[in-house]
Design a protein around this motif. Structure first.
Motif, PDB file in Angstrom:
ATOM      1  N   ARG A  40       0.837  -1.199   0.000  1.00 15.63           N
ATOM      2  CA  ARG A  40       0.000   0.000   0.000  1.00 15.63           C
ATOM      3  C   ARG A  40       0.878   1.258   0.000  1.00 15.63           C
ATOM      4  O   ARG A  40       0.612   2.222  -0.712  1.00 15.63           O
ATOM      5  CB  ARG A  40      -0.927  -0.034   1.208  1.00 15.63           C
ATOM      6  N   ASP A  41       1.941   1.244   0.809  1.00 11.30           N
ATOM      7  CA  ASP A  41       2.854   2.388   0.865  1.00 11.30           C
ATOM      8  C   ASP A  41       3.549   2.602  -0.480  1.00 11.30           C
ATOM      9  O   ASP A  41       3.655   3.729  -0.955  1.00 11.30           O
ATOM     10  CB  ASP A  41       3.890   2.162   1.963  1.00 11.30           C
ATOM     11  N   ASN A  44       1.224   4.187  -3.070  1.00  9.16           N
ATOM     12  CA  ASN A  44       0.821   5.570  -2.830  1.00  9.16           C
ATOM     13  C   ASN A  44       1.979   6.560  -2.827  1.00  9.16           C
ATOM     14  O   ASN A  44       1.776   7.719  -2.468  1.00  9.16           O
ATOM     15  CB  ASN A  44       0.064   5.659  -1.496  1.00  9.16           C
ATOM     16  N   ILE A  46       3.490   8.070  -5.265  1.00  6.48           N
ATOM     17  CA  ILE A  46       3.322   9.190  -6.198  1.00  6.48           C
ATOM     18  C   ILE A  46       2.297  10.201  -5.711  1.00  6.48           C
ATOM     19  O   ILE A  46       2.271  11.339  -6.191  1.00  6.48           O
ATOM     20  CB  ILE A  46       2.938   8.687  -7.601  1.00  6.48           C
ATOM     21  N   PHE A  47       1.471   9.847  -4.755  1.00  9.51           N
ATOM     22  CA  PHE A  47       0.462  10.774  -4.231  1.00  9.51           C
ATOM     23  C   PHE A  47       0.872  11.417  -2.920  1.00  9.51           C
ATOM     24  O   PHE A  47       0.089  12.145  -2.319  1.00  9.51           O
ATOM     25  CB  PHE A  47      -0.863  10.030  -4.019  1.00  9.51           C
ATOM     26  N   ARG A  48       2.084  11.199  -2.473  1.00  7.28           N
ATOM     27  CA  ARG A  48       2.499  11.650  -1.151  1.00  7.28           C
ATOM     28  C   ARG A  48       2.452  13.166  -0.999  1.00  7.28           C
ATOM     29  O   ARG A  48       2.028  13.677   0.016  1.00  7.28           O
ATOM     30  CB  ARG A  48       3.902  11.127  -0.857  1.00  7.28           C
ATOM     31  N   HIS A  49       2.874  13.926  -1.995  1.00  9.00           N
ATOM     32  CA  HIS A  49       2.885  15.389  -1.916  1.00  9.00           C
ATOM     33  C   HIS A  49       1.966  15.973  -2.981  1.00  9.00           C
ATOM     34  O   HIS A  49       2.288  16.968  -3.618  1.00  9.00           O
ATOM     35  CB  HIS A  49       4.307  15.928  -2.094  1.00  9.00           C
ATOM     36  N   GLU A  50       0.813  15.388  -3.145  1.00 11.93           N
ATOM     37  CA  GLU A  50      -0.100  15.816  -4.191  1.00 11.93           C
ATOM     38  C   GLU A  50      -0.727  17.175  -3.882  1.00 11.93           C
ATOM     39  O   GLU A  50      -0.852  18.033  -4.765  1.00 11.93           O
ATOM     40  CB  GLU A  50      -1.199  14.777  -4.382  1.00 11.93           C
ATOM     41  N   ASP A  51      -1.137  17.432  -2.642  1.00 12.26           N
ATOM     42  CA  ASP A  51      -1.815  18.672  -2.293  1.00 12.26           C
ATOM     43  C   ASP A  51      -0.859  19.856  -2.239  1.00 12.26           C
ATOM     44  O   ASP A  51      -1.187  20.957  -2.677  1.00 12.26           O
ATOM     45  CB  ASP A  51      -2.533  18.535  -0.954  1.00 12.26           C
ATOM     46  N   GLU A  64       9.772   9.624   5.626  1.00 13.09           N
ATOM     47  CA  GLU A  64       9.900   8.903   4.365  1.00 13.09           C
ATOM     48  C   GLU A  64      11.126   7.994   4.322  1.00 13.09           C
ATOM     49  O   GLU A  64      11.250   7.181   3.439  1.00 13.09           O
ATOM     50  CB  GLU A  64       9.967   9.875   3.199  1.00 13.09           C
TER      51      GLU A  64
END
Length: 67
Positions: A40-41, A44, A46-51, A64
């Protein structure tokens, strides 16, 4: 016995057994108990710093860093 027959016999018996055991080992490793969190880690990342982008792009966040 010539070389071709010897290698053919080896491939038909022991190499087939080795490849089957290797395949089963890889399948077991992928689906071993407790590996769901790691999968799962990894999925995800590529979405870690999406916001918002990472403020310290040159330094790694201690959360990390894997051990």
């Amino acid at each position: 016995m010539d070389t071709y027959s010897l290698t053919r016999q080896f491939a038909d018996s022991w190499m087939l057994l080795f490849m089957t055991l290797f395949f089963l080992g890889v399948v077991f490793w992928a689906f071993r108990p407790g590996s769901a969190k790691e999968h799962r880690d990894s999925a995800n990342i590529i979405f870690r710093h999406e916001d918002s982008p990472d403020e310290n792009a040159t330094e790694m966040n201690p959360k990390e860093v894997r051990e």
